[in-house]
Design an enzyme around this catalytic site. Structure first.
Site, PDB file in Angstrom:
ATOM      1  N   GLY A  77      12.517  43.157  35.459  1.00 20.37           N
ATOM      2  CA  GLY A  77      13.718  42.575  34.578  1.00 20.37           C
ATOM      3  C   GLY A  77      12.994  41.441  33.998  1.00 20.37           C
ATOM      4  O   GLY A  77      11.598  41.092  34.218  1.00 20.37           O
ATOM      5  N   SER A  78      13.564  40.726  32.927  1.00 18.12           N
ATOM      6  CA  SER A  78      12.852  39.676  32.561  1.00 18.12           C
ATOM      7  C   SER A  78      12.742  38.350  33.379  1.00 18.12           C
ATOM      8  O   SER A  78      11.957  37.617  32.961  1.00 18.12           O
ATOM      9  CB  SER A  78      14.067  39.255  31.429  1.00 18.12           C
ATOM     10  OG  SER A  78      15.218  38.867  31.751  1.00 18.12           O
ATOM     11  N   HIS A  79      13.464  38.423  34.516  1.00 22.65           N
ATOM     12  CA  HIS A  79      13.324  37.240  35.411  1.00 22.65           C
ATOM     13  C   HIS A  79      12.239  37.606  36.615  1.00 22.65           C
ATOM     14  O   HIS A  79      12.258  36.601  37.368  1.00 22.65           O
ATOM     15  CB  HIS A  79      14.384  36.746  36.091  1.00 22.65           C
ATOM     16  CG  HIS A  79      15.613  36.370  34.675  1.00 22.65           C
ATOM     17  ND1 HIS A  79      15.358  35.527  33.922  1.00 22.65           N
ATOM     18  CD2 HIS A  79      16.849  37.131  34.868  1.00 22.65           C
ATOM     19  CE1 HIS A  79      16.295  35.268  33.018  1.00 22.65           C
ATOM     20  NE2 HIS A  79      17.247  36.357  33.703  1.00 22.65           N
ATOM     21  N   LYS A  86      12.603  40.652  46.027  1.00 20.69           N
ATOM     22  CA  LYS A  86      12.612  39.997  44.732  1.00 20.69           C
ATOM     23  C   LYS A  86      11.732  39.028  44.559  1.00 20.69           C
ATOM     24  O   LYS A  86      11.716  37.880  45.391  1.00 20.69           O
ATOM     25  CB  LYS A  86      14.051  39.759  44.586  1.00 20.69           C
ATOM     26  CG  LYS A  86      14.084  39.299  42.912  1.00 20.69           C
ATOM     27  CD  LYS A  86      15.503  39.049  42.463  1.00 20.69           C
ATOM     28  CE  LYS A  86      16.438  40.087  42.439  1.00 20.69           C
ATOM     29  NZ  LYS A  86      17.710  39.911  41.764  1.00 20.69           N
ATOM     30  N   VAL A 111      11.030  43.754  41.532  1.00 23.42           N
ATOM     31  CA  VAL A 111      11.672  44.030  42.953  1.00 23.42           C
ATOM     32  C   VAL A 111      10.534  44.863  43.649  1.00 23.42           C
ATOM     33  O   VAL A 111      10.422  46.191  42.887  1.00 23.42           O
ATOM     34  CB  VAL A 111      13.097  44.592  42.858  1.00 23.42           C
ATOM     35  CG1 VAL A 111      13.487  44.981  44.130  1.00 23.42           C
ATOM     36  CG2 VAL A 111      13.947  43.440  42.188  1.00 23.42           C
ATOM     37  N   ILE A 159       9.614  48.922  42.519  1.00 25.93           N
ATOM     38  CA  ILE A 159      10.851  49.682  42.106  1.00 25.93           C
ATOM     39  C   ILE A 159      11.632  49.203  41.340  1.00 25.93           C
ATOM     40  O   ILE A 159      12.666  49.876  40.895  1.00 25.93           O
ATOM     41  CB  ILE A 159      11.443  49.944  43.589  1.00 25.93           C
ATOM     42  CG1 ILE A 159      12.016  48.401  44.271  1.00 25.93           C
ATOM     43  CG2 ILE A 159      10.785  50.565  44.554  1.00 25.93           C
ATOM     44  CD1 ILE A 159      13.052  48.471  45.346  1.00 25.93           C
ATOM     45  N   GLY A 160      11.322  47.993  40.497  1.00 26.20           N
ATOM     46  CA  GLY A 160      12.335  47.430  39.488  1.00 26.20           C
ATOM     47  C   GLY A 160      11.626  46.425  38.871  1.00 26.20           C
ATOM     48  O   GLY A 160      10.928  45.609  39.456  1.00 26.20           O
ATOM     49  N   ASP A 187      26.487  39.612  34.019  1.00 26.40           N
ATOM     50  CA  ASP A 187      25.393  40.503  33.746  1.00 26.40           C
ATOM     51  C   ASP A 187      25.586  41.945  34.478  1.00 26.40           C
ATOM     52  O   ASP A 187      24.847  42.487  35.016  1.00 26.40           O
ATOM     53  CB  ASP A 187      23.901  40.079  34.000  1.00 26.40           C
ATOM     54  CG  ASP A 187      22.700  40.689  33.244  1.00 26.40           C
ATOM     55  OD1 ASP A 187      23.300  41.295  32.448  1.00 26.40           O
ATOM     56  OD2 ASP A 187      21.480  40.764  33.890  1.00 26.40           O
TER      57      ASP A 187
END
Length: 355
Positions: free
Chosen positions: A25-27, A44, A30, A22-23, A143
């Site tokens: 990012g760079s890290h 996560k 999720v 569902i998500g 952020d």
């Protein structure tokens, strides 16, 4: 904080399948997870690169920050953690937000959000950041952006992703100073050039960018536009003759009775993104100003004739007090002192009913 078995979270996400994603990012990523009791959660997981390096610092930091805070209606709260001892993999379990991110709502939905919803979200985000800054020690998120603001089942906004957050000591210096500035281009404070420049006003700048994004539905950085930065584009318009009305999202009509409110909020946003850090307000001031913007300059076109009719009759009977709670600032505007506004409305209704 609950400790989950790693294998059970694998099952909950169908072994972290693409359909559960569902998500991203760079890290890390999720995933949507369904626990054995049917409860929905978000899980996560670190990026492949960080897993190879066995670098759990971002997740560890998020766990420490969220654990230090009381559960809040303004945060995506921590549910629990999981740790695979054999591989050193760590998972973070947080609240599931069914309506996605503010970024999706603003940029990926065919129907734009109403003006009242936008203002409600802006105020909720402000309260979230205020809660962080007033924690002891205070916490700087570092952020704040629309992609890190999630929407629950009732479309309430909650601040997420505390992996870059930094806690300050009583001397306002970071407890564990970051080795370098971090954040997202477009939202990142231009004054934050070295670790020593980090302060709560770093978040204030990012919050101001989000408010401009909410009102305009323009991305923080629009490649191909001139200027590309939403700040450089919006601030001159806010300071111009039309008071920022040209910043507003043109996909949805702005009611005349909300123009004063929007101008007021845009002025707050412009102060937040000031190039001079010392000119930016504290989050407590911002919350107060936003609340004031939303309740003070409200026009009442539906009630206008009724109010004036009642006041005219009172004047004729010489019963109107010398100090009135109606303060017209323009011929078409009526402003109400809301500390006694409910009483006035009851009196108007009574006058209308019995006259």
């Amino acid at each position: 904080m609950e400790e989950f078995e790693y294998s059970k979270l694998q099952v909950a996400t169908n072994d972290f399948s693409l359909s559960a994603l569902i998500g991203k990012g760079s890290h890390g990523c999720v995933y949507k997870g369904v626990l054995g009791d049917g409860k929905l959660v978000a899980i996560k997981k670190q990026s492949i690169g960080l897993q190879i390096l066995q670098d759990n610092s971002k997740l560890d930091n998020e766990i420490q920050v969220l654990s230090s805070l009381h559960r809040s209606p303004y945060f995506v709260n921590l549910v629990g953690v999981s740790h695979d001892g054999s591989t050193q993999k760590k998972l973070l379990v947080i609240e599931f937000m069914p309506n996605g991110s503010l970024h999706d709502l603003l940029h990926n939905m065919s129907t734009p959000p109403s003006w009242s919803k936008r203002l409600h979200v802006a105020l909720q985000i402000a309260r979230a950041v205020q809660t962080l800054h007033e924690a002891r020690p205070s916490i700087i998120h570092r952020d704040i952006k629309s992609a890190n603001i999630m929407l629950d089942c009732n479309w309430n906004a909650k601040l997420a992703d505390f992996g870059l957050a930094v806690r300050q000591s009583e001397s306002t210096q970071p407890v564990n100073p970051p080795c370098r500035p971090a954040g997202t281009i477009g939202y990142l404070d231009p004054c934050y050039t070295t670790p020593s420049k980090l302060s709560t006003r770093t978040d204030v700048f990012s919050f101001g960018v989000v408010v401009l994004e909410i009102i305009s539905c323009r991305r923080a950085m629009e490649v191909g536009q001139e200027p590309a930065s939403i700040v450089e584009w919006a601030v001159p318009l806010i300071n111009g003759k039309r008071g920022g009305i040209d910043v507003c999202d043109t996909r949805i009509a702005l009611p005349g009775n909300m123009e004063g409110t929007i101008r007021c909020i845009l002025n707050v946003a412009a102060r937040c993104v000031s190039s001079k850090e010392e000119n930016r307000p504290l989050m407590a001031e911002i919350v107060t100003e936003l609340e004031s913007c939303m309740v003070r300059p409200i026009q009442y076109p539906v009630w206008q004739c009724l109010l004036r009719s009642v006041l005219t009759r009172r004047k004729k009977r010489k019963t109107i007090p010398t100090t009135t709670i109606i303060h017209p600032t323009h011929q078409a505007d009526i402003h109400v002192d809301h500390s006694r506004g409910k009483l006035l409305v009851r009196e108007v209704l009574a006058e209308v009913a019995f006259n």
